[in-house]
Scaffold this active site. Structure first.
Site, PDB file in Angstrom:
ATOM      1  CE  LYS A 240      -3.929  -1.722   2.805  1.00  0.00           C
ATOM      2  NZ  LYS A 240      -5.039  -1.533   1.882  1.00  0.00           N
ATOM      3  NE  ARG A 314     -11.041  -9.881  -1.397  1.00  0.00           N
ATOM      4  CZ  ARG A 314     -11.521  -8.973  -2.248  1.00  0.00           C
ATOM      5  NH1 ARG A 314     -12.072  -9.355  -3.382  1.00  0.00           N
ATOM      6  NH2 ARG A 314     -11.455  -7.690  -1.958  1.00  0.00           N
TER       7      ARG A 314
HETATM    8  N1  BES Z   1      -7.988  -3.770   4.697  1.00  0.00           N
HETATM    9  C1  BES Z   1      -8.239  -3.417   3.361  1.00  0.00           C
HETATM   10  C2  BES Z   1      -9.588  -2.760   3.152  1.00  0.00           C
HETATM   11  C3  BES Z   1      -9.773  -1.392   3.697  1.00  0.00           C
HETATM   12  C4  BES Z   1      -9.071  -0.322   3.189  1.00  0.00           C
HETATM   13  C5  BES Z   1     -10.703  -1.192   4.690  1.00  0.00           C
HETATM   14  C6  BES Z   1      -9.291   0.934   3.684  1.00  0.00           C
HETATM   15  C7  BES Z   1     -10.914   0.044   5.167  1.00  0.00           C
HETATM   16  C8  BES Z   1     -10.192   1.106   4.683  1.00  0.00           C
HETATM   17  C9  BES Z   1      -8.235  -4.668   2.462  1.00  0.00           C
HETATM   18  O1  BES Z   1      -7.384  -5.676   2.859  1.00  0.00           O
HETATM   19  C10 BES Z   1      -7.809  -4.213   1.100  1.00  0.00           C
HETATM   20  O2  BES Z   1      -6.727  -3.729   0.984  1.00  0.00           O
HETATM   21  N2  BES Z   1      -8.708  -4.336   0.150  1.00  0.00           N
HETATM   22  C11 BES Z   1      -8.443  -3.908  -1.174  1.00  0.00           C
HETATM   23  C12 BES Z   1      -8.931  -4.980  -2.112  1.00  0.00           C
HETATM   24  C13 BES Z   1      -8.535  -4.769  -3.546  1.00  0.00           C
HETATM   25  C14 BES Z   1      -7.035  -4.924  -3.684  1.00  0.00           C
HETATM   26  C15 BES Z   1      -9.264  -5.786  -4.382  1.00  0.00           C
HETATM   27  C16 BES Z   1      -9.197  -2.602  -1.425  1.00  0.00           C
HETATM   28  O3  BES Z   1     -10.327  -2.462  -0.941  1.00  0.00           O
HETATM   29  O4  BES Z   1      -8.627  -1.720  -2.045  1.00  0.00           O
HETATM   30 ZN    ZN Z   2      -5.399  -5.448   2.169  1.00  0.00          ZN
END
Ligand code: BES
Ligand code: ZN
Ligand code: ZN
Length: 460
Positions: A240, A314
């Site tokens: 990230k 997931r």
């Molecule tokens: N933990 C994050 C989701 C998240 C991000 C929750 C910001 C709350 C605030 C999750 O693991 C993630 O990074 N999801 C990605 C999925 C994508 C790569 C398909 C997302 O939501 O960007």
């Molecule tokens: Zn993530």
């Protein structure tokens, strides 16, 4: 210590809660000096406005608190809490102005406004205490407050002090407190026990991945709660950017929410068999990290193509859900800070949830607002199933384009919940701006609404 009502004293100051539209009327029915004092202090009963009224001896005789108009209240979750934070030191007793339907949640707001995250710095104390009003189940309100404070503390504690070990310790402390049994499957044992995706996501970290399992209750319907316990989410090799990583200590918000809900259930001694499953990992980066393009075989046997290591929630939930489903629960619920897309859809205030069960959706909608825990139903939209099917594996963990990101993540999870009656919450777990009783920081979502709906959903 979780917040509690003040011990009884007959010296408590009467507090009158006044609807703004009724204010002139209300003051007219009081002695002249009260309305004069209110006028001199510009008291209009606006939301959260506070005025102490002196008696003949110059000491406070009563406290007036503005309850605003119905339109103003609709824009807030807790009203009394806004006043409670401003009241001077002392003990107060609600003398008038709140009807029975609002009383318990306004009391909860008062208790929650005394929440402080003071593990690293003294944050001062709230000065005003509240006597439990008649007709309010004080133990029940205190239990809701304690659960929310537990959830907030777990989320607020940074990953340096809330890794999988510490999350385990928190679950163990809760289990001990309520006589639940608890067990762990740690590190290599995850492979032996066929929980490969929990291991794959967590294996890069020095903090070893694990599945926490807590069981409580010996009779009644089987309720299984699964909470995402990603203690920190760097994104893995699909790292990230800094701005997105900053808050990722809260990526165990689902685990924090299910532990809060479990606390409510156990404290109320609901007649059910509770099982809590928390995959606790750090999604980190090292030479052993799982990679984009890897194909993982899940506990259920479905293969998953990793198209983004940041879609890790997931994966760990999938194995936990498959395990949960094997136990044939009467109701299976997952809670997770699963997607950024959920936030784009509904913002930080609403807890979006998914279910195919109309009765459960209705039961939840009926109690959510009255529980000061607003929720919003999202669709398990079957036509989007194709989006999570990549081609060389059964499933894609991160469909390209990101359309309907929260829905596709929910559909992914549903594949692993099998035949179980399943509900999923894609929560945020964080309050970005302070509001009465809701400081900036970790926030419980969905748990109070679920707790209120469980009797209806499970025929308790
Ligand atoms: N933990 C994050 C989701 C998240 C991000 C929750 C910001 C709350 C605030 C999750 O693991 C993630 O990074 N999801 C990605 C999925 C994508 C790569 C398909 C997302 O939501 O960007
Ligand atoms: Zn993530
Ligand atoms: Zn995550």
């Amino acid at each position: 210590m979780p917040p509690v009502f003040a011990p009884f004293t007959d010296a408590a100051l009467p507090l009158h809660v006044i609807d703004q539209d009724e204010c002139a009327n209300w003051l007219q029915q009081r002695p002249q000096q009260v309305s004069d004092w209110a006028q001199a202090n510009s008291f209009t009963a606006a939301c959260g406005q506070v005025l102490l009224v002196p008696g003949d001896n110059g000491k406070p005789d009563m406290a007036l608190v503005g309850y605003g108009t119905a339109a103003q209240r609709a824009r807030r979750r807790f009203v009394l809490a806004g006043a409670a934070e401003k009241l001077p030191k002392g003990v107060y007793t609600i003398a008038s102005g709140l009807d029975q339907s609002a009383l318990a949640m306004e009391c909860l707001g008062w208790l929650l406004s005394s929440y402080r995250f003071d593990r690293y710095r003294n944050q001062g104390e709230m000065k005003a205490g509240l006597l439990a009003p008649e007709g309010v189940d004080s133990a029940a309100v205190e239990s809701l407050a304690a659960a929310e404070c537990l959830t907030r503390d777990l989320i607020n504690t940074p990953a340096s002090d809330m890794g999988p070990d510490e999350l385990q310790a928190a679950a163990e402390a809760l289990a001990t407190q309520f006589g639940a049994s608890i067990s762990m499957t740690v590190d290599e044992a995850l492979l032996d026990q066929n929980l490969p995706m929990i291991h794959a996501v967590g294996r890069a970290s020095d903090w070893r991945p694990r599945l926490i399992e807590m069981n409580w209750g010996t009779s009644g319907p089987k309720l299984t709660l699964v909470g995402k316990g990603v203690c920190f989410d760097t994104g893995g090799l699909n790292l990230k950017p800094g701005a997105s990583m900053g808050l990722m200590k809260k990526d165990m918000g689902g685990a924090a929410a299910v532990l809060g809900l479990a606390r409510m259930i156990m404290a109320a001694e609901l007649p059910l068999q509770l099982r809590v499953l928390i995959p606790a990992v750090e999604n980190s980066v090292s030479g052993t990290a799982f990679r984009p393009g890897d194909i993982l075989t899940s506990r259920k046997g479905l293969t998953v193509e990793i198209n983004n290591t940041d879609a890790e929630g997931r994966l760990v939930l999938a194995d936990a859900l498959a395990l949960a489903d094997e136990g044939k629960p009467d109701l299976l619920i997952s809670m997770a800070t699963l997607t950024g897309a959920a936030r784009v859809a509904v913002g930080p205030d609403l807890a979006p949830f998914y279910t195919d069960n109309e009765g459960d959706a209705a039961a939840l909608a009926a109690v959510a607002n009255g529980s000061a825990d607003p929720v919003w139903r999202m669709p398990f939209h079957d036509p989007y199933e194709a989006r999570i099917e990549p081609g060389i594996a059964d499933l894609d963990n991160a469909p390209a384009g990101g359309f309907a990101g929260s829905i596709t993540a929910a559909l992914f999870l549903r594949r692993f919940a099998g035949e179980s009656r399943y509900m999923h919450f894609d929560i945020y777990g964080w309050n970005p701006t302070a509001a009465p009783a809701r400081p900036k920081g970790g926030a419980g979502q969905g748990a109070r609404a679920l707790f209120a709906a469980l009797p209806e959903m499970l025929n308790l």
